[in-house]
Scaffold this motif. Sequence first.
Motif, PDB file in Angstrom:
ATOM      1  N   LEU A   1      -7.455  -0.897  -5.901  1.00  0.00           N
ATOM      2  CA  LEU A   1      -7.071   0.890  -5.898  1.00  0.00           C
ATOM      3  C   LEU A   1      -8.206   1.589  -6.917  1.00  0.00           C
ATOM      4  CD1 LEU A   1      -3.353   1.563  -4.240  1.00  0.00           C
ATOM      5  CD2 LEU A   1      -5.616   1.487  -3.391  1.00  0.00           C
TER       6      LEU A   1
ATOM      7  N   PHE B   1      -3.774  -5.706  -5.971  1.00  0.00           N
ATOM      8  CA  PHE B   1      -4.190  -4.746  -5.226  1.00  0.00           C
ATOM      9  C   PHE B   1      -4.768  -2.864  -6.267  1.00  0.00           C
ATOM     10  CE2 PHE B   1      -2.445  -1.158  -2.680  1.00  0.00           C
ATOM     11  CZ  PHE B   1      -2.754  -1.044  -1.274  1.00  0.00           C
TER      12      PHE B   1
ATOM     13  N   GLU C   1       0.995   3.894  -3.010  1.00  0.00           N
ATOM     14  CA  GLU C   1       1.203   5.357  -2.692  1.00  0.00           C
ATOM     15  C   GLU C   1       2.492   6.546  -2.775  1.00  0.00           C
ATOM     16  OE1 GLU C   1      -1.018   5.304   0.513  1.00  0.00           O
ATOM     17  OE2 GLU C   1      -2.882   3.827  -0.240  1.00  0.00           O
TER      18      GLU C   1
ATOM     19  N   SER D   1       0.567  -1.712   0.237  1.00  0.00           N
ATOM     20  CA  SER D   1       0.064  -0.278   0.482  1.00  0.00           C
ATOM     21  C   SER D   1       1.157   1.207  -0.009  1.00  0.00           C
ATOM     22  CB  SER D   1      -0.576  -0.132   1.265  1.00  0.00           C
ATOM     23  OG  SER D   1      -0.727   1.051   1.748  1.00  0.00           O
TER      24      SER D   1
END
Length: 90
Positions: free
Chosen positions: A56, A52, A24, A20
């Motif tokens: 997102l 993932f 980001e 994550s």
Amino acid sequence: MRLLTHLLNGSHEETARSMSDYAEGDLRGYRRFRVARHLARCEMCQAAFRAFLATLSSLAALGRREPDPKPELVDAVVERIRAEGDSSPA
Ligand SMILES: [Zn+2]
């Protein structure tokens, strides 16, 4: 040698944990390097990372969705549907 490999290439666990932050752009320096390097070499983590990212982007798409229509607009549409229903041949 295993330790050195781990230090250079990271691990599935670390990559999963850092996914994550990595996505980001919050991961910095050596940790970022290690996750990137691990992802480049590990198909399993690549697949997990792709999944993932897909999650997102669908979450982001949800966030971009238009706000609910105004109540008066809903009423107008319902009225029109009702009127059309009335005028249609029975
Ligand atoms: Zn992995």
